[in-house]
Design a protein around this motif. Structure first.
Motif, PDB file in Angstrom:
ATOM      1  N   GLN A   1       3.143 -43.929  32.066  1.00 60.23           N
ATOM      2  CA  GLN A   1       2.926 -43.333  30.749  1.00 60.23           C
ATOM      3  C   GLN A   1       3.821 -42.114  30.536  1.00 60.23           C
ATOM      4  O   GLN A   1       4.357 -41.915  29.441  1.00 60.23           O
ATOM      5  CB  GLN A   1       1.453 -42.950  30.590  1.00 60.23           C
ATOM      6  CG  GLN A   1       0.508 -44.135  30.461  1.00 60.23           C
ATOM      7  CD  GLN A   1      -0.935 -43.691  30.298  1.00 60.23           C
ATOM      8  OE1 GLN A   1      -1.243 -42.495  30.315  1.00 60.23           O
ATOM      9  NE2 GLN A   1      -1.842 -44.655  30.150  1.00 60.23           N
ATOM     10  N   ARG A   2       3.991 -41.306  31.566  1.00 57.02           N
ATOM     11  CA  ARG A   2       4.834 -40.120  31.426  1.00 57.02           C
ATOM     12  C   ARG A   2       6.294 -40.511  31.206  1.00 57.02           C
ATOM     13  O   ARG A   2       6.995 -39.930  30.373  1.00 57.02           O
ATOM     14  CB  ARG A   2       4.699 -39.219  32.661  1.00 57.02           C
ATOM     15  CG  ARG A   2       3.317 -38.595  32.803  1.00 57.02           C
ATOM     16  CD  ARG A   2       3.338 -37.368  33.685  1.00 57.02           C
ATOM     17  NE  ARG A   2       3.716 -37.646  35.049  1.00 57.02           N
ATOM     18  CZ  ARG A   2       2.863 -37.998  36.005  1.00 57.02           C
ATOM     19  NH1 ARG A   2       1.567 -38.144  35.730  1.00 57.02           N
ATOM     20  NH2 ARG A   2       3.284 -38.220  37.244  1.00 57.02           N
TER      21      ARG A   2
ATOM     22  N   GLU B   1       7.328 -43.380  30.026  1.00 53.58           N
ATOM     23  CA  GLU B   1       7.407 -44.050  28.726  1.00 53.58           C
ATOM     24  C   GLU B   1       7.569 -43.040  27.590  1.00 53.58           C
ATOM     25  O   GLU B   1       8.359 -43.247  26.662  1.00 53.58           O
ATOM     26  CB  GLU B   1       6.157 -44.892  28.489  1.00 53.58           C
ATOM     27  CG  GLU B   1       6.137 -45.577  27.115  1.00 53.58           C
ATOM     28  CD  GLU B   1       4.848 -46.344  26.857  1.00 53.58           C
ATOM     29  OE1 GLU B   1       4.603 -46.666  25.683  1.00 53.58           O
ATOM     30  OE2 GLU B   1       4.103 -46.609  27.822  1.00 53.58           O
ATOM     31  N   LYS B   2       6.843 -41.945  27.666  1.00 53.35           N
ATOM     32  CA  LYS B   2       6.914 -40.925  26.622  1.00 53.35           C
ATOM     33  C   LYS B   2       8.342 -40.401  26.477  1.00 53.35           C
ATOM     34  O   LYS B   2       8.868 -40.275  25.363  1.00 53.35           O
ATOM     35  CB  LYS B   2       5.952 -39.786  26.945  1.00 53.35           C
ATOM     36  CG  LYS B   2       5.892 -38.714  25.875  1.00 53.35           C
ATOM     37  CD  LYS B   2       4.859 -37.661  26.246  1.00 53.35           C
ATOM     38  CE  LYS B   2       4.793 -36.574  25.177  1.00 53.35           C
ATOM     39  NZ  LYS B   2       3.777 -35.528  25.536  1.00 53.35           N
TER      40      LYS B   2
END
Length: 424
Positions: free
Chosen positions: A100-101, A103-104
């Motif tokens: 998620q990190r 991806e951001k």
């Protein structure tokens, strides 16, 4: 108690080919030694999986710590993580929180490049896939670092870009595996003596006559940036021996000793000017601004350094620095007389208190029998003194220019030290 040993592995085929210089290996070595860990070796290896696996297997199998940089990107030749896992006998698993990190960050890049995020998904998943039990660090950019235990060795894997590596390094030190490695070690006592204007062999002879190393003290002599550095590294309880050895080196080499700390010569020059309220200027011909570049790489140099003139052509020496035409005609641009006129002109026209000038023949062409390639004249002037210097520096163009820039700074350092001594 013996210090733990660290193997340093720097990956990247571009480093092996010589397309880029390795900055990460020396950084890791300095940091390790400062923490009390002995840097065992630095190995630079390409991206080929067989070579990388061989190097990592030896490093992990024979050291308490293995520091690795490079090979953490999203492309096919970024293989470091999978090979570390293979050597350590660990499975690879996707870390959802890390995904998620990354991806951001990747979505922001996709938007900026106006590309669909779907193009980034395989790379994001690849970078978020870590060996089982690894502690993720970052990411910095899109590449995370990681710390993982491989048997009795703690492996720290960092991104290749030096700025990203250095940003994540404090996070690595704060992980439980690294704290455990460092729990029982202490930084060694270290003393450095820095000399200029003396040969490496003369320093080696003085060290031998002073008793040499041993008794818990390791002494190394290294030519760095045209200076000679003696590093004295002491085990616990050997500080007295370091002090004795340093004292015995000072006496025979005192005239060449200019520092016993890690400050660069440009930092020393700037501080000497700052203490006396002096403003500093440069006038450069063959060095093309290298002296000014060294000065301005120091934070806060604007408090002292006012500027410089790169006077390559004779008309620039004449028009911008006030070098008389007849002086150029009589002595030539590469002469002590013109160097002195350049320094005085820079001081007057730039409103400085101190100025230094360099003019020479860096080659490969342009030399004559009277003025060969490598002939360089220097001149430094202050409110109450001035000094000139002539060197013949045989070598290639880049070496002559770099050596000349260092020499110019040391000439200013000597002039300021002499003036200060005369006033005392």
């Amino acid at each position: 108690m013996s210090r733990p040993r660290a193997a340093i592995v720097v990956t990247g085929s571009e480093l092996v080919r010589g397309d880029r210089n390795d900055l990460n290996g020396p950084f890791f070595a300095r940091e390790a030694l400062g923490l009390g860990v002995e840097p065992a070796r630095i190995t630079v290896v390409g991206d080929g999986p067989d070579e990388l696996e061989s190097v990592l297997r030896e490093a992990i199998g024979t050291n308490e710590l293995c520091l690795v940089s490079g090979g953490l990107g999203p492309t096919h030749d970024d293989r470091t993580v999978e090979i570390v896992a293979k050597v350590a006998g660990l499975d690879l698993r996707l870390d959802p929180a890390l995904e998620q990190r990354i991806e951001k960050v990747s979505r922001l890049i996709a938007d900026r490049l106006r590309r669909p995020y779907a193009d980034f998904v395989p790379g994001v998943r690849k970078q978020a896939t870590l060996p089982t039990g690894a502690v993720p660090l970052g990411p910095a950019g899109t590449a995370p670092g990681l710390v993982v235990e491989a048997g009795s060795c703690v492996v720290v894997v960092m991104p290749g870009p030096p700025a990203e590596l250095r940003r994540l390094w404090p996070l690595a030190l704060d992980t439980e595996p690294m704290r455990r490695v460092l729990a029982d070690v202490r930084p060694p006592d270290r003393h450095v003596l820095r000399f200029y204007g003396v040969s490496e062999s003369a320093v080696a002879r003085a060290l031998e006559e002073a008793g040499g190393d041993g008794d818990g003290v390791e002494a190394t002599i290294c030519a760095r940036d045209f200076e000679i550095h003696v590093d004295l590294v002491a085990d616990a309880g050997a500080q007295r021996r370091v002090d004795e050895l340093a004292a015995r080196l000072r006496d025979p080499l005192r005239e060449y000793l200019f520092a016993e700390d890690e400050r660069s010569v440009q930092e020393i020059v700037l501080e000497a000017c700052r203490q006396r309220g002096f403003r500093l200027a440069t006038a450069e011909s063959c060095t093309g601004g290298l002296v000014a570049a060294r000065l301005t790489e120091v934070p806060g140099s604007s408090e002292v350094f006012v500027g410089g003139v790169v006077a390559y052509a004779d008309e620039v020496k004449r028009d911008e620095l006030g070098v008389p035409t007849e002086l150029l005609a009589e002595h030539g641009a590469v002469s002590g007389e013109v160097a002195a006129a350049m320094a005085r002109g820079a001081r007057a026209r730039l409103g400085a208190d101190v100025a230094v000038a360099v003019t020479g023949i860096a080659g490969p062409g342009g030399g004559t029998a009277d003025k060969p390639v490598g002939l360089v004249h220097f001149h430094a002037v202050s409110p109450d003194d001035e000094v000139g210097l002539q060197f013949e520096l045989p070598g290639e163009r880049a070496w002559i220019r770099s050596r000349s820039a260092v020499t110019a700074l040391h000439l200013v350092r000597r002039l300021l030290a002499r003036s200060e001594h005369d006033q005392a």
